[in-house]
Design an enzyme around this catalytic site. Structure first.
Site, PDB file in Angstrom:
ATOM      1  N   HIS A   1      -3.016  -5.866   1.169  1.00 25.25           N
ATOM      2  CA  HIS A   1      -2.546  -5.978   2.434  1.00 25.25           C
ATOM      3  C   HIS A   1      -2.475  -7.383   3.059  1.00 25.25           C
ATOM      4  CE1 HIS A   1      -2.633  -1.771   3.746  1.00 25.25           C
ATOM      5  NE2 HIS A   1      -3.713  -1.614   2.881  1.00 25.25           N
TER       6      HIS A   1
ATOM      7  N   GLU B   1      -0.841  -8.557   5.488  1.00 26.58           N
ATOM      8  CA  GLU B   1      -0.739  -8.449   6.800  1.00 26.58           C
ATOM      9  C   GLU B   1      -2.326  -8.644   7.364  1.00 26.58           C
ATOM     10  OE1 GLU B   1      -0.373  -6.041   4.950  1.00 26.58           O
ATOM     11  OE2 GLU B   1      -1.116  -4.192   6.087  1.00 26.58           O
TER      12      GLU B   1
ATOM     13  N   CYS C   1       0.968  -1.213   0.062  1.00 24.44           N
ATOM     14  CA  CYS C   1       0.067   0.060  -0.012  1.00 24.44           C
ATOM     15  C   CYS C   1       0.798   1.144  -0.136  1.00 24.44           C
ATOM     16  CB  CYS C   1      -0.948  -0.047   1.149  1.00 24.44           C
ATOM     17  SG  CYS C   1      -2.472   1.077   1.051  1.00 24.44           S
TER      18      CYS C   1
END
Lengths: 86, 228
Positions: free
Chosen positions: B201, B203, B85
């Site tokens: 993302h 994560e 990002c």
């Protein structure tokens, strides 16, 4: 050292789409204007000191190259104001 | 394996990465960008967020951080570096990856799940995943990757397109592209392959509680150190 005012106009390169400009064009058409095209950009006004006009122009150019514009997507022009305390 | 997670003013995903690495039992440390010294680390993460408030352009001010020089040095030495990002935007601004990320063509901030196909497994984060479909969340307003025609041709022919937005069946359609990105590009690697940037993302999809676990498939690859 005299003060200078550099006005840096940053705008997306011709081949880069400007969705913000497209949205503004649509809104202007909604207002009844026959708008062909809108391009948006940024105006950055920097006040600073430099030895002379040549040095001021050089500094403004470096600011544009190193930070104010991204050469991959943007072009910029510099308008240099006369020293305020000449 | 010890992973540095870079923190800039305005970064917001560093704790999500730390949580992911805790779950994966991978040693990690959140590192303040201005003190960044990547010696002693084996990999680096540039997380998402809004470094410096996205002022001027996303990533434009962060690229002037001392961390950039450290990332450039470590990248040249082959360290695995992942930017997600805003991290992807920073890596492009810093010249570690080609092109630039601009406003989504529809002008909306898009918070959604996307599918991507792994187009290049020649990165430490996609090893063994070539051709796989991954489902991950996105949350960005400036994820439209652009470059001039010559750069686009170069990254395509060099296999630097690592991830492409596709639909659930794996087709790179217009509808599957959440931001108007050129050629549905979701992620890019550098020529050497050790640096990867992506808008989604990983994560944020590492346990079922979060609605998906495909991020684990990328991040867990860091368990085994690799040299690219």
């Amino acid at each position: 050292m005299p003060d200078f005012t550099a006005t840096i106009h940053v705008r997306p390169k011709g081949e880069v789409r400007d969705p913000q400009g497209e949205a503004v064009a649509g809104a202007l058409r909604a207002l009844g204007f026959e708008v062909a095209d809108v391009r948006t950009g940024k105006e950055i006004v920097v006040r600073f000191s430099a030895a002379d006009e040549a040095a001021a122009r050089e500094a403004a150019r470096t600011m544009g190259d190193q930070l104010l514009a991204n050469p991959v997507i943007e072009d910029y022009t510099i308008e240099l104001g006369a020293p305020a305390s000449a | 394996m010890k992973v540095a997670i870079l923190l800039y003013p305005g970064t917001w995903s560093e704790r999500d990465f730390a949580h992911a690495f805790t779950l994966l039992d991978i040693e990690h440390e959140i590192v303040w960008h201005a003190d960044a010294d990547l010696h002693g680390f084996d990999a680096a993460i540039v997380p998402g967020g809004f470094s410096y408030g996205d002022h001027l352009r996303a990533g434009a001010i962060a690229k002037l951080s001392p961390a950039t020089r450290e990332l450039q040095r470590a990248a040249a030495e082959g360290m695995p570096i992942l930017g997600s990002c805003n991290g992807f935007q920073i890596l492009c601004e810093a010249g570690l990856l080609p092109g630039a990320l601009v406003r989504n063509t529809h002008l909306e901030f898009r918070c959604d799940w996307v599918h991507m196909r792994v187009e290049s497994d020649a990165t430490p984060f996609t090893r063994g995943l070539g051709g796989e479909l991954l489902r991950m969340p996105i949350a960005h307003g400036e994820g439209c990757w652009v470059a001039d025609d010559e750069t686009l041709a170069r990254v395509e022919s060099a296999g630097q397109v690592a991830l492409r937005y596709v639909d659930e069946r794996g087709a790179a359609t217009l509808e599957a592209n959440p931001n108007g990105s050129t050629a549905n590009i979701a992620g890019l690697r550098n020529e050497a392959g050790n640096v990867l940037g992506l808008m989604p993302h990983p994560e944020r999809c590492i346990e079922d509680l979060l609605g998906g676990t495909d991020g684990r498939r990328m991040l867990e690859l860091l368990r085994e150190p690799v040299s690219v």
